[in-house]
Design a protein around this motif. Structure first.
Motif, PDB file in Angstrom:
ATOM      1  N   ALA A 148      11.701   9.472 -26.699  1.00 24.36           N
ATOM      2  CA  ALA A 148      11.616   9.479 -25.241  1.00 24.36           C
ATOM      3  C   ALA A 148      10.359   8.738 -24.794  1.00 24.36           C
ATOM      4  O   ALA A 148       9.335   8.779 -25.455  1.00 24.36           O
ATOM      5  N   VAL A 149      10.481   8.064 -23.652  1.00 28.44           N
ATOM      6  CA  VAL A 149       9.378   7.215 -23.195  1.00 28.44           C
ATOM      7  C   VAL A 149       8.198   8.023 -22.692  1.00 28.44           C
ATOM      8  O   VAL A 149       7.084   7.536 -22.617  1.00 28.44           O
ATOM      9  N   VAL A 150       8.470   9.253 -22.285  1.00 32.09           N
ATOM     10  CA  VAL A 150       7.411  10.036 -21.656  1.00 32.09           C
ATOM     11  C   VAL A 150       7.067  11.245 -22.527  1.00 32.09           C
ATOM     12  O   VAL A 150       7.665  12.292 -22.384  1.00 32.09           O
TER      13      VAL A 150
ATOM     14  N   ALA B  55       2.953   5.799   5.650  1.00 28.36           N
ATOM     15  CA  ALA B  55       4.075   6.053   4.744  1.00 28.36           C
ATOM     16  C   ALA B  55       4.407   4.800   3.934  1.00 28.36           C
ATOM     17  O   ALA B  55       4.753   4.883   2.752  1.00 28.36           O
ATOM     18  N   THR B  56       4.294   3.648   4.544  1.00 26.59           N
ATOM     19  CA  THR B  56       4.601   2.400   3.834  1.00 26.59           C
ATOM     20  C   THR B  56       3.683   2.252   2.616  1.00 26.59           C
ATOM     21  O   THR B  56       4.128   1.963   1.507  1.00 26.59           O
ATOM     22  N   LEU B  57       2.394   2.479   2.851  1.00 24.73           N
ATOM     23  CA  LEU B  57       1.457   2.346   1.737  1.00 24.73           C
ATOM     24  C   LEU B  57       1.691   3.427   0.682  1.00 24.73           C
ATOM     25  O   LEU B  57       1.568   3.178  -0.513  1.00 24.73           O
ATOM     26  N   ARG B  58       2.058   4.619   1.154  1.00 24.06           N
ATOM     27  CA  ARG B  58       2.293   5.697   0.190  1.00 24.06           C
ATOM     28  C   ARG B  58       3.466   5.355  -0.716  1.00 24.06           C
ATOM     29  O   ARG B  58       3.461   5.660  -1.900  1.00 24.06           O
ATOM     30  N   ARG B  59       4.471   4.707  -0.145  1.00 19.22           N
ATOM     31  CA  ARG B  59       5.636   4.339  -0.961  1.00 19.22           C
ATOM     32  C   ARG B  59       5.289   3.260  -1.983  1.00 19.22           C
ATOM     33  O   ARG B  59       6.026   3.051  -2.930  1.00 19.22           O
ATOM     34  N   GLU B  60       4.171   2.583  -1.773  1.00 18.32           N
ATOM     35  CA  GLU B  60       3.787   1.503  -2.695  1.00 18.32           C
ATOM     36  C   GLU B  60       2.686   1.925  -3.662  1.00 18.32           C
ATOM     37  O   GLU B  60       1.926   1.106  -4.159  1.00 18.32           O
ATOM     38  N   MET B  61       2.624   3.214  -3.919  1.00 14.64           N
ATOM     39  CA  MET B  61       1.520   3.731  -4.728  1.00 14.64           C
ATOM     40  C   MET B  61       1.651   3.474  -6.227  1.00 14.64           C
ATOM     41  O   MET B  61       0.668   3.535  -6.961  1.00 14.64           O
ATOM     42  N   ILE B  62       2.850   3.229  -6.714  1.00 16.28           N
ATOM     43  CA  ILE B  62       3.012   3.178  -8.170  1.00 16.28           C
ATOM     44  C   ILE B  62       2.152   2.080  -8.818  1.00 16.28           C
ATOM     45  O   ILE B  62       1.415   2.361  -9.764  1.00 16.28           O
ATOM     46  N   PRO B  63       2.191   0.846  -8.294  1.00 20.73           N
ATOM     47  CA  PRO B  63       1.305  -0.168  -8.903  1.00 20.73           C
ATOM     48  C   PRO B  63      -0.174   0.188  -8.790  1.00 20.73           C
ATOM     49  O   PRO B  63      -0.963  -0.125  -9.684  1.00 20.73           O
ATOM     50  N   VAL B  64      -0.538   0.857  -7.693  1.00 16.33           N
ATOM     51  CA  VAL B  64      -1.944   1.254  -7.518  1.00 16.33           C
ATOM     52  C   VAL B  64      -2.340   2.258  -8.595  1.00 16.33           C
ATOM     53  O   VAL B  64      -3.409   2.152  -9.206  1.00 16.33           O
ATOM     54  N   LEU B  65      -1.450   3.218  -8.850  1.00 14.28           N
ATOM     55  CA  LEU B  65      -1.751   4.213  -9.886  1.00 14.28           C
ATOM     56  C   LEU B  65      -1.787   3.575 -11.264  1.00 14.28           C
ATOM     57  O   LEU B  65      -2.619   3.925 -12.104  1.00 14.28           O
ATOM     58  N   GLU B  66      -0.892   2.640 -11.505  1.00 17.23           N
ATOM     59  CA  GLU B  66      -0.907   1.947 -12.797  1.00 17.23           C
ATOM     60  C   GLU B  66      -2.234   1.211 -12.969  1.00 17.23           C
ATOM     61  O   GLU B  66      -2.858   1.254 -14.029  1.00 17.23           O
ATOM     62  N   ALA B  67      -2.678   0.564 -11.888  1.00 19.22           N
ATOM     63  CA  ALA B  67      -3.948  -0.180 -11.974  1.00 19.22           C
ATOM     64  C   ALA B  67      -5.141   0.761 -12.119  1.00 19.22           C
ATOM     65  O   ALA B  67      -6.152   0.411 -12.733  1.00 19.22           O
ATOM     66  N   SER B  68      -5.009   1.971 -11.578  1.00 20.99           N
ATOM     67  CA  SER B  68      -6.133   2.917 -11.653  1.00 20.99           C
ATOM     68  C   SER B  68      -6.388   3.380 -13.077  1.00 20.99           C
ATOM     69  O   SER B  68      -7.503   3.732 -13.436  1.00 20.99           O
ATOM     70  N   GLY B  69      -5.337   3.410 -13.884  1.00 22.51           N
ATOM     71  CA  GLY B  69      -5.487   3.933 -15.245  1.00 22.51           C
ATOM     72  C   GLY B  69      -5.518   5.454 -15.306  1.00 22.51           C
ATOM     73  O   GLY B  69      -5.837   6.016 -16.353  1.00 22.51           O
ATOM     74  N   LEU B  70      -5.188   6.119 -14.201  1.00 19.03           N
ATOM     75  CA  LEU B  70      -5.217   7.591 -14.191  1.00 19.03           C
ATOM     76  C   LEU B  70      -4.273   8.151 -15.255  1.00 19.03           C
ATOM     77  O   LEU B  70      -3.110   7.770 -15.330  1.00 19.03           O
TER      78      LEU B  70
ATOM     79  N   GLY C 280      -2.627  11.726 -17.043  1.00 19.91           N
ATOM     80  CA  GLY C 280      -2.278  13.095 -16.668  1.00 19.91           C
ATOM     81  C   GLY C 280      -3.271  14.102 -17.232  1.00 19.91           C
ATOM     82  O   GLY C 280      -3.796  13.923 -18.327  1.00 19.91           O
ATOM     83  N   ARG C 281      -3.516  15.169 -16.492  1.00 17.03           N
ATOM     84  CA  ARG C 281      -4.542  16.142 -16.870  1.00 17.03           C
ATOM     85  C   ARG C 281      -3.958  17.475 -17.299  1.00 17.03           C
ATOM     86  O   ARG C 281      -4.639  18.492 -17.313  1.00 17.03           O
ATOM     87  N   GLY C 282      -2.657  17.483 -17.642  1.00 17.04           N
ATOM     88  CA  GLY C 282      -2.048  18.728 -18.092  1.00 17.04           C
ATOM     89  C   GLY C 282      -2.223  18.953 -19.580  1.00 17.04           C
ATOM     90  O   GLY C 282      -2.036  20.050 -20.085  1.00 17.04           O
ATOM     91  N   GLY C 283      -2.549  17.911 -20.298  1.00 20.37           N
ATOM     92  CA  GLY C 283      -2.738  18.073 -21.734  1.00 20.37           C
ATOM     93  C   GLY C 283      -2.405  16.819 -22.529  1.00 20.37           C
ATOM     94  O   GLY C 283      -3.128  16.445 -23.429  1.00 20.37           O
ATOM     95  N   ALA C 284      -1.296  16.170 -22.192  1.00 17.50           N
ATOM     96  CA  ALA C 284      -0.847  15.049 -23.016  1.00 17.50           C
ATOM     97  C   ALA C 284      -1.510  13.729 -22.640  1.00 17.50           C
ATOM     98  O   ALA C 284      -1.503  12.781 -23.414  1.00 17.50           O
ATOM     99  N   GLY C 285      -2.082  13.638 -21.438  1.00 16.98           N
ATOM    100  CA  GLY C 285      -2.804  12.432 -21.056  1.00 16.98           C
ATOM    101  C   GLY C 285      -1.930  11.208 -20.900  1.00 16.98           C
ATOM    102  O   GLY C 285      -2.345  10.082 -21.163  1.00 16.98           O
ATOM    103  N   PHE C 286      -0.692  11.422 -20.448  1.00 23.77           N
ATOM    104  CA  PHE C 286       0.217  10.284 -20.276  1.00 23.77           C
ATOM    105  C   PHE C 286      -0.127   9.532 -18.986  1.00 23.77           C
ATOM    106  O   PHE C 286      -0.495  10.143 -17.990  1.00 23.77           O
ATOM    107  N   PRO C 287      -0.007   8.194 -18.974  1.00 23.40           N
ATOM    108  CA  PRO C 287      -0.351   7.434 -17.762  1.00 23.40           C
ATOM    109  C   PRO C 287       0.509   7.860 -16.560  1.00 23.40           C
ATOM    110  O   PRO C 287       1.740   7.826 -16.623  1.00 23.40           O
ATOM    111  N   VAL C 288      -0.168   8.243 -15.490  1.00 24.49           N
ATOM    112  CA  VAL C 288       0.522   8.782 -14.320  1.00 24.49           C
ATOM    113  C   VAL C 288       1.445   7.740 -13.676  1.00 24.49           C
ATOM    114  O   VAL C 288       2.593   8.028 -13.356  1.00 24.49           O
ATOM    115  N   GLY C 289       0.951   6.524 -13.498  1.00 22.74           N
ATOM    116  CA  GLY C 289       1.759   5.487 -12.846  1.00 22.74           C
ATOM    117  C   GLY C 289       3.052   5.206 -13.594  1.00 22.74           C
ATOM    118  O   GLY C 289       4.116   5.057 -13.001  1.00 22.74           O
ATOM    119  N   ARG C 290       2.953   5.172 -14.910  1.00 26.12           N
ATOM    120  CA  ARG C 290       4.147   4.866 -15.701  1.00 26.12           C
ATOM    121  C   ARG C 290       5.182   5.981 -15.594  1.00 26.12           C
ATOM    122  O   ARG C 290       6.382   5.748 -15.537  1.00 26.12           O
TER     123      ARG C 290
END
Lengths: 415, 77
Positions: B70-72, A36-51, A53-63
């Motif tokens: 909006a930012v997002v 759980a500790t690592l899961r709570r620290e996922m945001i920087p990991v996702l930002e670093a991944s560059g993932l 979004g796959r719904g259409g707009a392609g917005f950075p997931v971490g951000r």
């Protein structure tokens, strides 16, 4: 559809047709989620991944997660978006039906990372296999889930999956978009900041949480990182859902489905909010969300729809415009009246029965309507039409000026 | 403070008073719905803009502090 020579990630394991993977199978292939500790620290990991979004707009997931986490002191909600109302797309339902635990794992990581206290899984009501699979998976995971999880069936309709429409339906039973701001990340379900994340995006998160951002970035060609699901449709032998390394070219994807370049006139990339490209432009294009955006195209939801060489880009576009006008939920004037006018004029042009000003009108209306809806529906639809004017400009002109269709002429010659 | 005119597209039913009262900033499209010129309302027109806001029969018009988008910019997650 299987693209060449790389190891799939989301679709590794049993074939899609084998149906839902059980929790024991899922755990034996992927192992448990990290602590759980690592899961709570996922945001920087996702930002670093560059993932993205796959719904259409392609917005950075971490951000996006960060913007929810910054507001979640009083609670927050994670909305798993599996509405998938895009006619050219089937990848989310295939994923939810076959890999439900990847999607739920991603949602749980999201809830912990952004401070969420509930997960709502929003799935298109027509996607029965996905709903059955997710319900079973939710029951299997119930004892371990960090927050309550509920499934809500999304009503049919292109707009039902739009983020404010989803929130509106879940809270009030009305799947029409609401005026924004506030956007759901500010104020969504039950008035709480809500992370709206596409199902595929969350499945990638489930793997990144286990293996890290460097692992994610190890796949991909050129500057593109990671893998993605795509849906290829058209008159080819192996149409359907597949997984590609991002950066794979359109030509490679088409070849893998059995399409031959000479038999393809163009492709629709991204979906009905996406863009047409003629085949000479498209063939060597990399399916790289950022590179496509720079060219005025989009990866969108991973849709690659083939326009057969015997078909006409003007007619195909007119069919899409008729659909999009019909899918307006009739709240905003420019969408209701503008898309109807565009659909009518497109239809006249397609039928070689254009009024004198029709082509000039659709060019003008396209600019007039852009950006003038509460949601992106009218803007997405006119973007598609604008791309058709670029990709099939000569064909539009032929229909308008000479009331002729070159595809139809060719078809007659062949017959 | 820079002010922007915003239309609530869902409320707006195309009465068109805004374009009559503030033609410098608002025009109408081919179906009678307002097109608002991008950017903040010029200082000298702010009073007229307030009157247009008050005149809107469905309260679809607002004069707000100019705010960045909006930012997002997302749609379906």
């Amino acid at each position: 559809m299987t693209a060449a020579s790389f190891s799939p990630r989301l679709l590794a394991g049993p074939p899609l047709r084998a149906g839902a993977e059980s929790l024991p199978e899922h755990l034996s292939r992927h192992g448990p989620l990290p602590s759980a500790t690592l899961r709570r620290e996922m945001i920087p990991v996702l930002e670093a991944s560059g993932l993205l979004g796959r719904g259409g707009a392609g917005f950075p997931v971490g951000r996006k997660w960060r913007s929810v986490a910054e507001r979640s002191r009083g609670g927050a909600v994670v909305l798993v978006n599996g509405a998938e109302g895009e006619p050219g797309s089937a990848k989310d339902r295939a994923l939810m039906a076959s890999r439900p635990h990847l999607v739920l794992d991603g949602a749980e990581v999201a809830a912990e990372a952004v401070g969420g206290d509930e997960i709502v899984v929003y799935v298109g009501s027509a996607h029965r296999a996905a709903i059955a699979s997710l319900r079973r998976a939710m029951a299997e995971q119930a004892a371990f889930a960090p927050v309550p999880v509920r499934l809500v069936e999304a009503p049919p309709g292109y707009v039902s999956g739009e983020e404010t429409a989803a929130v509106h339906f879940i809270d009030a039973g009305d799947a029409r978009p609401t005026s924004s701001p506030p956007r759901p990340y500010e104020r969504g379900i039950r008035g709480l900041p809500t992370l709206v994340q596409n199902a595929e995006s969350l499945a990638h998160v489930a793997l990144i949480a286990r293996r890290g951002d460097e692992w994610y970035r190890a796949a991909g060609r050129g500057a593109a990182r990671g893998t993605a699901l795509v849906t290829v449709s058209g008159p080819v032998e192996r149409a359907g859902v597949g997984e590609i390394e991002l950066g794979t070219t359109v030509g490679e994807v088409l070849t893998a489905t059995g399409a031959r370049r000479g038999e393809v006139r163009g492709v629709l990339l991204g979906g009905f909010f996406g863009a047409w490209a003629d085949i000479d432009t498209a063939w060597d294009l990399a399916l790289d969300p950022l590179a496509l955006r720079e060219r005025g195209l989009t990866f969108g939801a991973g849709v690659v729809s083939i326009l057969d060489a015997t078909d006409c880009g003007v007619r195909a576009t007119a069919r899409i415009m008729a659909y999009m006008a019909g899918e307006s939920v009739a709240q905003c004037g420019p969408c209701v009246f503008g898309l109807r006018s565009l659909a009518d004029a497109s239809r006249r042009i397609a039928l070689c029965a254009a009024e004198r000003d029709d082509l000039a009108r659709i060019e003008r209306w396209t600019e007039m309507i852009r950006g003038r809806g509460a949601c992106a529906h009218p803007t997405g639809a006119v973007g598609l039409l604008a791309s058709a004017l670029r990709a099939f400009g000569d064909e539009f002109a032929l229909h308008q000026r000479e009331r002729r269709c070159s595809a139809r002429a060719r078809a007659v010659e062949v017959a | 403070m820079a002010l922007e005119l915003r239309v609530d597209r869902i409320r707006c039913d195309g009465a068109g008073l805004c374009a009559e009262l503030l033609p410098e900033v608002v025009s109408l499209d081919d179906w009678g719905y307002p097109i608002v010129r991008a950017g903040s309302v010029p200082e000298r027109l702010v009073d007229h803009a307030r009157r247009a806001v008050e005149a809107c029969p469905v309260l679809a018009l607002r004069l707000d502090a100019a705010r960045t988008m909006a930012v997002v910019p997302n749609r379906r997650g």
